[in-house]
Design an enzyme around this catalytic site. Structure first.
Site, PDB file in Angstrom:
ATOM      1  N   HIS A   1      23.336  45.602  37.377  1.00 18.22           N
ATOM      2  CA  HIS A   1      23.885  44.674  38.382  1.00 18.22           C
ATOM      3  C   HIS A   1      24.143  43.299  37.758  1.00 18.22           C
ATOM      4  O   HIS A   1      25.162  42.663  38.013  1.00 18.22           O
ATOM      5  CB  HIS A   1      22.881  44.458  39.522  1.00 18.22           C
ATOM      6  CG  HIS A   1      22.634  45.638  40.407  1.00 18.22           C
ATOM      7  ND1 HIS A   1      21.379  46.102  40.693  1.00 18.22           N
ATOM      8  CD2 HIS A   1      23.488  46.435  41.096  1.00 18.22           C
ATOM      9  CE1 HIS A   1      21.447  47.130  41.520  1.00 18.22           C
ATOM     10  NE2 HIS A   1      22.725  47.367  41.776  1.00 18.22           N
TER      11      HIS A   1
ATOM     12  N   LYS B   1      20.031  53.645  53.495  1.00 15.56           N
ATOM     13  CA  LYS B   1      19.147  54.357  52.568  1.00 15.56           C
ATOM     14  C   LYS B   1      17.743  53.780  52.699  1.00 15.56           C
ATOM     15  O   LYS B   1      17.569  52.649  53.168  1.00 15.56           O
ATOM     16  CB  LYS B   1      19.642  54.299  51.133  1.00 15.56           C
ATOM     17  CG  LYS B   1      20.198  52.981  50.636  1.00 15.56           C
ATOM     18  CD  LYS B   1      20.611  53.096  49.180  1.00 15.56           C
ATOM     19  CE  LYS B   1      21.865  52.334  48.839  1.00 15.56           C
ATOM     20  NZ  LYS B   1      22.252  52.280  47.473  1.00 15.56           N
TER      21      LYS B   1
ATOM     22  N   ARG C   1      30.310  52.995  37.521  1.00 17.11           N
ATOM     23  CA  ARG C   1      29.612  53.666  36.432  1.00 17.11           C
ATOM     24  C   ARG C   1      30.291  54.988  36.074  1.00 17.11           C
ATOM     25  O   ARG C   1      30.708  55.213  34.978  1.00 17.11           O
ATOM     26  CB  ARG C   1      28.150  53.941  36.817  1.00 17.11           C
ATOM     27  CG  ARG C   1      27.252  52.758  36.690  1.00 17.11           C
ATOM     28  CD  ARG C   1      26.028  52.904  37.534  1.00 17.11           C
ATOM     29  NE  ARG C   1      26.385  52.971  38.935  1.00 17.11           N
ATOM     30  CZ  ARG C   1      25.513  53.039  39.926  1.00 17.11           C
ATOM     31  NH1 ARG C   1      24.234  53.081  39.670  1.00 17.11           N
ATOM     32  NH2 ARG C   1      25.932  53.079  41.175  1.00 17.11           N
TER      33      ARG C   1
ATOM     34  N   SER D   1      19.455  51.760  40.793  1.00 15.67           N
ATOM     35  CA  SER D   1      18.178  51.324  41.384  1.00 15.67           C
ATOM     36  C   SER D   1      17.345  52.537  41.772  1.00 15.67           C
ATOM     37  O   SER D   1      16.119  52.530  41.607  1.00 15.67           O
ATOM     38  CB  SER D   1      18.426  50.448  42.610  1.00 15.67           C
ATOM     39  OG  SER D   1      19.099  49.273  42.246  1.00 15.67           O
TER      40      SER D   1
HETATM   41  P1  ADP Z   1      25.311  49.929  47.190  1.00 17.04           P
HETATM   42  O1  ADP Z   1      24.238  50.529  48.035  1.00 17.04           O
HETATM   43  O2  ADP Z   1      26.240  49.030  47.935  1.00 17.04           O
HETATM   44  O3  ADP Z   1      26.030  50.891  46.274  1.00 17.04           O
HETATM   45  P2  ADP Z   1      23.875  49.014  44.867  1.00 17.04           P
HETATM   46  O4  ADP Z   1      22.813  47.966  44.817  1.00 17.04           O
HETATM   47  O5  ADP Z   1      23.444  50.406  44.536  1.00 17.04           O
HETATM   48  O6  ADP Z   1      24.500  48.891  46.291  1.00 17.04           O
HETATM   49  O7  ADP Z   1      25.066  48.607  43.919  1.00 17.04           O
HETATM   50  C1  ADP Z   1      25.832  47.436  44.114  1.00 17.04           C
HETATM   51  C2  ADP Z   1      27.045  47.496  43.219  1.00 17.04           C
HETATM   52  O8  ADP Z   1      26.645  47.453  41.860  1.00 17.04           O
HETATM   53  C3  ADP Z   1      27.866  48.795  43.358  1.00 17.04           C
HETATM   54  O9  ADP Z   1      29.220  48.471  43.197  1.00 17.04           O
HETATM   55  C4  ADP Z   1      27.371  49.649  42.226  1.00 17.04           C
HETATM   56  O10 ADP Z   1      28.338  50.603  41.808  1.00 17.04           O
HETATM   57  C5  ADP Z   1      27.167  48.566  41.165  1.00 17.04           C
HETATM   58  N1  ADP Z   1      26.203  48.993  40.151  1.00 17.04           N
HETATM   59  C6  ADP Z   1      24.947  49.451  40.324  1.00 17.04           C
HETATM   60  N2  ADP Z   1      24.369  49.763  39.133  1.00 17.04           N
HETATM   61  C7  ADP Z   1      25.304  49.474  38.177  1.00 17.04           C
HETATM   62  C8  ADP Z   1      25.344  49.589  36.745  1.00 17.04           C
HETATM   63  N3  ADP Z   1      24.326  50.099  36.065  1.00 17.04           N
HETATM   64  N4  ADP Z   1      26.482  49.215  36.108  1.00 17.04           N
HETATM   65  C9  ADP Z   1      27.530  48.733  36.824  1.00 17.04           C
HETATM   66  N5  ADP Z   1      27.574  48.619  38.152  1.00 17.04           N
HETATM   67  C10 ADP Z   1      26.467  48.971  38.837  1.00 17.04           C
END
Ligand code: ADP
Length: 166
Positions: free
Chosen positions: A17, A41, A90, A128
């Site tokens: 992130h 979630k 990703r 996460s």
């Molecule tokens: P959501 O529940 O909205 O997907 P996340 O916290 O899982 O929220 O992710 C927020 C954003 O960050 C999303 O666009 C996700 O694809 C991106 N993201 C999460 N992990 C990574 C990573 N390792 N590399 C690049 N982008 C990421």
């Protein structure tokens, strides 16, 4: 001045992130990281905890602020006067989900543009949810999150035993 939002659950924030946030902060005048307060979630961290963990991780970025929001992400964008929504990609499954959400968001508000940044190679496996699972099972997550996030995770899983031989 172009403002962008970077919305997500951030439960908790990872180096993946933060890589996206760092790169987006260099592209836009202002980046507002939006912590969605009630994603569909199961959450490990409260909204307040998720906001605090990110705030501590972006203190070096003067044009970035962090806030929580509820309701539609396009409404949040309008509220903070952002024309751009940043998301990270990703793998191909991320693309499909983002594409669907982008079409829905365009339907809800034509003025907000989606900008997707590709993950950096070293973070492509990092989510996460996998991070939490690995931490709960005693895996070493120190290289995947900032120090204060690793400490917060370890507090959530106090019973976790060290892996044999580690
Ligand atoms: P959501 O529940 O909205 O997907 P996340 O916290 O899982 O929220 O992710 C927020 C954003 O960050 C999303 O666009 C996700 O694809 C991106 N993201 C999460 N992990 C990574 C990573 N390792 N590399 C690049 N982008 C990421």
């Amino acid at each position: 001045m172009t403002s962008a939002i970077y919305p997500g659950s951030f439960d908790p924030v990872t180096n993946g992130h933060l890589d996206i946030a760092n790169r987006a902060a260099a592209l836009f005048d202002e980046l507002i990281i939006g912590v969605y307060d009630r994603p569909s979630k199961h959450l490990l961290f409260s909204t307040e905890e998720r906001v605090d963990l990110i705030k501590k991780a972006v203190t070096h970025l003067p044009n970035v602020r962090v806030t929580s929001y509820s309701g539609l992400t396009v409404d949040f964008a309008r509220e903070v006067k952002a024309k751009v929504m940043v998301r990270g990609l990703r793998m191909s499954s991320d693309f499909e989900r983002e594409f669907e959400m982008a079409l829905m968001n365009k339907n809800l508000d034509r003025d907000v543009e989606l900008v997707c940044l590709m993950t950096s190679l070293e973070f492509q496996f990092l989510s996460s949810s996998l991070l939490k699972e690995a931490c709960e099972l005693g895996g070493d997550i120190n290289d995947l999150v900032p120090k204060h996030v690793a400490a917060a995770l370890k507090k959530k899983f106090p019973q976790t035993r060290k892996r044999v031989g580690k």
